[in-house]
Design an enzyme around this catalytic site. Structure first.
Site, PDB file in Angstrom:
ATOM      1  CD  GLU A  71      11.057  19.084  -2.911  1.00 33.97           C
ATOM      2  OE1 GLU A  71       9.894  19.494  -2.772  1.00 33.97           O
ATOM      3  OE2 GLU A  71      12.055  19.830  -2.812  1.00 33.97           O
TER       4      GLU A  71
ATOM      5  CD  GLN B  12       8.268  24.950  -0.894  1.00 33.11           C
ATOM      6  OE1 GLN B  12       8.919  24.103  -1.508  1.00 33.11           O
ATOM      7  NE2 GLN B  12       7.432  25.763  -1.490  1.00 33.11           N
TER       8      GLN B  12
ATOM      9  CG  ASN C 276       4.250  -4.080   2.732  1.00 33.33           C
ATOM     10  OD1 ASN C 276       3.795  -2.973   2.987  1.00 33.33           O
ATOM     11  ND2 ASN C 276       3.474  -5.143   2.557  1.00 33.33           N
TER      12      ASN C 276
ATOM     13  CG  HIS D 221      -2.024  -0.871   1.284  1.00 32.23           C
ATOM     14  ND1 HIS D 221      -1.888  -2.234   1.386  1.00 32.23           N
ATOM     15  CD2 HIS D 221      -3.364  -0.619   1.255  1.00 32.23           C
ATOM     16  CE1 HIS D 221      -3.093  -2.785   1.407  1.00 32.23           C
ATOM     17  NE2 HIS D 221      -4.006  -1.838   1.330  1.00 32.23           N
TER      18      HIS D 221
ATOM     19  CD  GLU E 267      10.567  21.618   0.358  1.00 31.92           C
ATOM     20  OE1 GLU E 267      11.483  21.904  -0.446  1.00 31.92           O
ATOM     21  OE2 GLU E 267       9.390  21.492   0.024  1.00 31.92           O
TER      22      GLU E 267
END
Length: 463
Positions: free
Chosen positions: A436, A452, A333, A302, A456
């Protein structure tokens, strides 16, 4: 998810920010860190949204209905709640012939209007328009371009409003005869930078920046400027109500999935385990099925976890769509990510709400059967890395404005490798900026650029 704390004209108090998005390139993603500050500039906005959940109207005969934002007139239109009505909650407006949907109240100079729309059931396509009046409905002028509705999945049309004053708005269905369309989540936005292409469907025109209303799945932004267009095969936007995603047709997996968790999302609903193909994929696209991962050595992993949607069985069932899955190494997972998911929910039960974006990139992972780049006869890509960003804020309202340089942001990036991955997710803490750069995404584009630049670039401590 449906927006909460709706307000109407004269009561606007929600302060949000919007900005342009970096475009995802199929083979050479734009590094959002290289975007200029002007591209990410934010301006405060206020938004009110009508979601049509509060009222009822069962006939097409012209009549008024009182909704959360005020009184609306529906002519040759009703409020539909059947399985064929396309909606983001339990209700939406259904319009036939040349029906109309009109505000009986005025709004003070909104700069733009966004409208979700879809074909009802299996009906043919139709066209519709947005009109505005500055004299209480005596005369109207069209706003932007005519919109063609041809998909049975909600898309968003955004219009720039140049008229000022106390304005009345009307949606007019202009073609299609008895073919019906659904209209939902009409948002009136004041302030901010308006769209550059008024009246276009984001599937074919200039997109908005994602809705910044509290608890919305895209409050942080649309990380790859995903579009609900069948031409956007590598970056197809899907609003799954309980989460929103960018789906890649040729990889058979999402690029990213975005969602919000509050205490109301956590309940006692049992795990449905009804893994299934997503019937809302465009016609002709391969639909990954329940058995597509069988014998591969990878879990049906998921993105938005079942455990994050236990308020009711419908919410939980939504997480078992195969468009929400990636081939994930079982240890990754069942241990690493399961531990992180449990920790995240503990933050919510401790009095916080969280905004999450999860994704994957690369090709080639190691499951119980060894290293593979694809499964399901080459139709499903096995990612090499799996990442997640979690923004944590105390329970409250005006969420976007409450994200500051002090806000906790947890960023994790793990190898999709059964043999080497550590069960302790804290071993994989990193910065949003590094994710990113690696994945070619812009995760928090709706957040002020100056904020940000701080959050970030900071690595969380893990506690």
């Amino acid at each position: 998810m449906k927006f909460r704390n709706l307000l109407f004209a004269g009561c606007l108090s929600l302060a949000f920010a919007s900005c342009s998005k970096d475009t995802m390139q199929e083979s050479n993603p734009v590094n959002p860190i290289q975007a200029s500050s002007s591209q990410k500039a934010n301006q405060a906005t206020t938004t009110i949204t009508e979601d049509f959940e509060a009222g009822s109207k069962a006939s097409y005969a012209a009549g008024d209905v009182t909704l959360t934002t005020g009184s609306w007139n529906l002519d040759d239109a009703l409020i539909g709640s059947t399985s064929a009505d396309v909606k983001s909650g339990s209700k939406s407006v259904r319009i036939r012939n040349t029906g109309t949907l009109t505000t009986n109240f005025t709004l003070s100079s909104p700069s733009s209007v966004s409208v979700k729309h879809a074909v009802y059931g299996t009906d043919n396509s139709s066209n519709w328009q947005l009109w505005v009046s500055a004299d209480n409905g005596s005369t109207y002028t069209q706003v932007g371009a005519t919109v063609a509705t041809s998909s049975n999945q909600l898309a968003t049309a955004t219009f720039t409003v140049t008229k000022t004053g106390n304005l009345t708005f009307q949606i007019r269905k202009t073609s299609g005869g008895s073919a019906r369309i659904n209209i939902d989540d009409i948002s009136f936005i004041t302030g901010g930078t308006p769209p550059t292409d008024p009246g276009t469907d984001p599937g074919t025109g200039t997109p908005g920046s994602g809705n910044t209303a509290d608890n919305n799945n895209l409050l942080l932004g649309n990380p790859t400027n995903a579009q609900p267009s069948i031409n956007s095969t590598a970056n197809y936007l899907m609003d799954q109500t309980y989460f929103t995603e960018s789906y890649n047709r040729d990889k058979g997996t999402p690029n990213w999935v975005s969602w919000h968790i509050s205490s109301t999302d956590l309940g006692s609903a049992s795990r449905s385990d009804n893994f299934r193909a997503d019937v809302n994929l465009p016609s002709g696209w391969y639909a990954v099925g329940n058995s597509s991962y069988s014998g591969s050595g990878f879990d049906r992993g998921h993105n938005c976890p079942s455990g994050d949607r236990t308020s009711n069985s419908t919410a939980n069932s939504a997480t078992f769509l195969m468009t929400n899955m990636i081939p994930q190494a079982p240890k990754n997972n069942q241990q690493t990510w399961a531990n992180l998911e449990n920790y995240t929910r503990s933050l919510v039960t401790a009095g916080n709400e969280v905004y999450i974006v999860m994704g994957s990139y690369g090709s080639g992972g190691t499951g119980t059967n060894g290293y593979q780049t694809t499964i399901d006869g080459g139709r499903v890509n096995v990612p090499s890395r799996v990442w997640k960003v979690i923004v944590v804020i105390p329970n409250g309202n005006n969420d976007l404005s409450r994200i500051t340089t002090s806000t906790r942001v947890i960023a994790v990036n793990t190898p999709n490798d059964q043999s080497t991955v550590n069960a302790d997710w804290k071993q994989y803490l990193t910065t949003v900026r590094s994710i990113e750069a690696a994945a070619g995404v812009n995760i928090m584009s709706n957040v002020s650029q100056s904020i940000q630049d701080v959050i970030e670039n900071r690595t969380d401590s893990g506690s």
